[in-house]
Design an enzyme around this catalytic site. Structure first.
Site, mmCIF file in Angstrom:
data_model
loop_
_atom_site.group_PDB
_atom_site.id
_atom_site.type_symbol
_atom_site.label_atom_id
_atom_site.label_comp_id
_atom_site.label_asym_id
_atom_site.label_seq_id
_atom_site.Cartn_x
_atom_site.Cartn_y
_atom_site.Cartn_z
ATOM 1 N N GLY A 193 0.771 -1.174 -0.042
ATOM 2 C CA GLY A 193 -0.097 0.008 -0.038
ATOM 3 C C GLY A 193 1.133 1.184 0.035
ATOM 4 N N CYS B 173 5.241 -6.258 1.572
ATOM 5 C CA CYS B 173 5.687 -5.000 1.467
ATOM 6 C C CYS B 173 5.061 -4.059 2.797
ATOM 7 C CB CYS B 173 5.354 -4.510 0.209
ATOM 8 S SG CYS B 173 6.005 -2.644 -0.019
ATOM 9 N N TYR B 174 4.091 -3.345 2.239
ATOM 10 C CA TYR B 174 3.083 -2.569 3.427
ATOM 11 C C TYR B 174 2.870 -3.676 4.742
ATOM 12 C CZ TYR B 174 -0.065 0.572 5.707
ATOM 13 O OH TYR B 174 -0.807 1.409 6.822
ATOM 14 N N HIS C 89 8.593 -7.902 -3.226
ATOM 15 C CA HIS C 89 7.025 -8.313 -3.954
ATOM 16 C C HIS C 89 7.463 -9.680 -4.734
ATOM 17 C CE1 HIS C 89 4.768 -4.558 -3.469
ATOM 18 N NE2 HIS C 89 6.150 -4.018 -3.588
ATOM 19 N N GLU D 20 5.049 -11.217 -6.035
ATOM 20 C CA GLU D 20 4.154 -11.594 -7.067
ATOM 21 C C GLU D 20 4.552 -11.027 -8.201
ATOM 22 O OE1 GLU D 20 4.200 -9.617 -4.415
ATOM 23 O OE2 GLU D 20 3.125 -7.701 -4.921
ATOM 24 N N ASP E 32 -15.158 -12.994 -23.007
ATOM 25 C CA ASP E 32 -15.973 -13.150 -22.027
ATOM 26 C C ASP E 32 -17.122 -13.360 -22.459
ATOM 27 O OD1 ASP E 32 -13.808 -12.056 -20.745
ATOM 28 O OD2 ASP E 32 -14.413 -10.394 -20.436
ATOM 29 N N LYS F 289 -9.150 -13.036 -15.949
ATOM 30 C CA LYS F 289 -9.245 -12.888 -17.678
ATOM 31 C C LYS F 289 -8.320 -14.213 -18.087
ATOM 32 C CE LYS F 289 -10.244 -10.608 -21.392
ATOM 33 N NZ LYS F 289 -11.593 -9.900 -21.566
#
Ligand code: XMP
Length: 514
Positions: free
Chosen positions: A55, A82-83, A169, A171, A227, A370
């Site tokens: 954040g 992180c945050y 991070h 991710e 979609d 997605k």
């Protein structure tokens, strides 16, 4: 359906959705909630793990997003990123302070391999850092598990209480072993078995849809995009001819696209469903005659879409269910999920539900990202070119023709765009560029062809790389590819005598031209 769940608690960081996607790549279902969500609600979901995201704030500042220390004492493993890592330390009695210098970008990490999170990670690896603050004192019970030159606590853990904190991070792909670290957390710390698989999702959804729909009638607005196509196939497999798909061809689609959609979903296609194609091209061109203002054009296209859809739907009579192709990022971005909400006030074609007589909405893809929708599409046997189709805006070529839209201009941009796409695919770049298309500028200029003076339009080529479509960089297409595209467009498309390549990033440009 009962399935394992990991909860991501969002503190407003830019990577919240990425964290959830990475967890799902480990075959574990994951949902994002704001940090304001009451603890009882989180507890009632019975998650196998809780991840606190990054954040933009400093956790020690007044009014900064926070959480109760109870969160760390529920017996559910918590991973702070992180945050989230700093907040965990702050709340549990450690200290977080502003560092002398910001640590940003790829950074060398030294980790201790006796930590379960670092199993399979070499002692020296590269991670992605982005922080001003740092953990200067550990909370009681924690030990350091990795560090960098500038960051004494790049990660730490309190194994007895199952609390883990990571300053970098995992991710983002720049963290070399990020996937391993997250997988270690999800599988080895949270002890998930990995029950989130697209094969079972398809089976489960078909069963659920059948139960819900019974003998009812279902209506779906098919655009030919990923979609709505995936939703159509899912519904067709579940309830067959009880489904009617209305496909509005507004004459602003890419070259041959209308016929391609009809070939797949129409009477000669592979699926059991009722297919209605509304050929509204001329109606659209008439409405758009003389209109040059972009927002006005968008509005007309959107309103007309609703009108055509409504007319077709009326012919069918009352339906019981209306299908919408909502996907999980729509849910999060509309503020129902996470915290970093409502950045995007996007742009969908219209608010259908108000205009059609139906009892209930079905959103079969509501839980999916997605890339998961694409997996479901492949699972259902949809052709790859459709499943990997690039994004195409609702207003279509209407916003890729600057100024007034006419049938003649649509033909020019369709032909130029088809050549561009063909050459990009030939050069093997179609899977690497985020989005690429041709647009017709409103500019005419003097040229020479053969011995003749010409006064024709300029085509603009656009190609961007982007993660989230909120920011983008122009793609660096090899010059010889651009040259071939230019020469083919000039030779094959009448009315064009110049081709330009748009190198503008977003911001300041947008991806589309209008
Ligand atoms: P911009 O032009 O805002 O586009 O940088 C960002 C992404 O959104 C797509 N886009 C739209 N999609 N309806 C849509 O469904 C729209 O009105 C619309 N306008 C832009 C654009 O193609 C890009 O992927």
């Amino acid at each position: 359906m009962k399935r394992e769940l990991v909860v991501v608690i969002d503190f407003g960081g830019q990577y919240n959705q990425l964290v959830a996607r990475r967890v799902r790549e480990c075959n574990v279902y994951c949902e994002i909630y704001s940090y304001k969500t009451p603890l009882e609600k989180i507890k009632a979901m019975n998650p196998k793990g809780i991840i606190l995201t990054g954040g933009p704030n400093s956790c020690y500042e007044e009014g900064a997003p926070t959480c109760s220390d109870e969160l760390f004492k529920m017996g559910i493993p918590v991973l702070g990123l992180c945050y989230g890592a700093q907040l965990m330390q702050h709340v549990l009695g450690g200290k977080v302070e502003k560092a002398d210098a910001r640590e940003y970008g790829k950074t060398a990490l030294i980790s201790k391999n006796n930590s379960v999170l670092f199993e399979g990670v070499p002692t020296n690896s590269t991670v992605w850092m982005s922080h001003f603050d740092y953990i200067s004192k550990l909370a009681p019970g924690f030990t350091v598990t990795s560090y960098t030159d500038n960051c004494p606590v790049a990660s730490c853990e309190d194994v007895d209480n199952q609390n883990y904190a990571i300053q970098f991070h995992p991710e983002v792909l720049h963290t070399e072993y990020g996937k391993t670290i997250l997988s270690n957390y999800v599988m080895n710390v949270c002890k998930c078995s990995g029950d989130w698989k697209m094969e079972s999702f398809v089976e489960e959804q078909i069963k659920l849809i059948r139960e819900k729909v019974g003998n009812g009638k279902v209506l779906l607005g098919l655009s030919g995009g990923v979609d709505s196509s995936v939703a159509a196939v899912l519904l067709s497999k579940a309830v067959g001819n009880q489904l009617t798909c209305v496909f509005v061809d507004h004459g602003l689609l890419r070259k041959n696209e209308g016929d391609e959609v009809e070939a797949i979903f129409g009477p000669d296609g592979n699926y059991e469903l009722n297919f209605i194609r509304a050929n509204a091209q001329e109606r659209y061109y008439a409405k758009l005659k003389g209109v040059t203002e972009p927002e006005r054009k968008r509005k007309i296209i959107g309103e007309e879409f609703i009108r055509v859809f409504e007319e077709e739907a009326k012919k069918i009579g009352t339906v019981d269910f209306l299908v919408q192709g909502t996907i999980y990022p729509d849910v999060v971005e509309s503020g129902l999920g996470g915290e970093s909400a409502v950045i995007k006030s996007h742009h969908n074609v219209g608010g259908l539900p108000d205009y059609v007589d139906f009892k209930e909405i079905i959103e079969p893809l509501r839980d999916l990202f997605k890339d998961e929708v694409r997996k479901v599409g492949l699972e259902l046997g949809l052709p790859e070119y459709l499943v990997y189709r690039q994004p195409f805006p609702g207003p279509g070529l209407g916003i890729r023709i600057i100024g007034e839209v006419t049938g003649e201009k649509v033909k020019i941009v369709q032909d130029a765009d088809a050549i561009y796409r063909e050459e990009i695919a030939k050069a093997g770049l179609d899977k690497t560029i985020g989005q690429y298309f041709a647009a017709l500028t409103n500019m005419r200029s003097v040229g020479v062809m053969g011995d003749e003076r010409t006064y024709d339009y300029a085509i603009a080529l656009r190609a961007v790389n982007t993660i989230d479509f909120m920011t983008a960089e122009a793609a660096q297409i090899p010059y010889d590819v651009l040259n071939t595209v230019m020469s083919r467009i000039i030779n094959e498309v009448r009315g064009v005598n110049r081709v330009m390549y748009d190198i503008t990033s977003k911001p300041p440009g947008t991806i589309e031209f209008e």
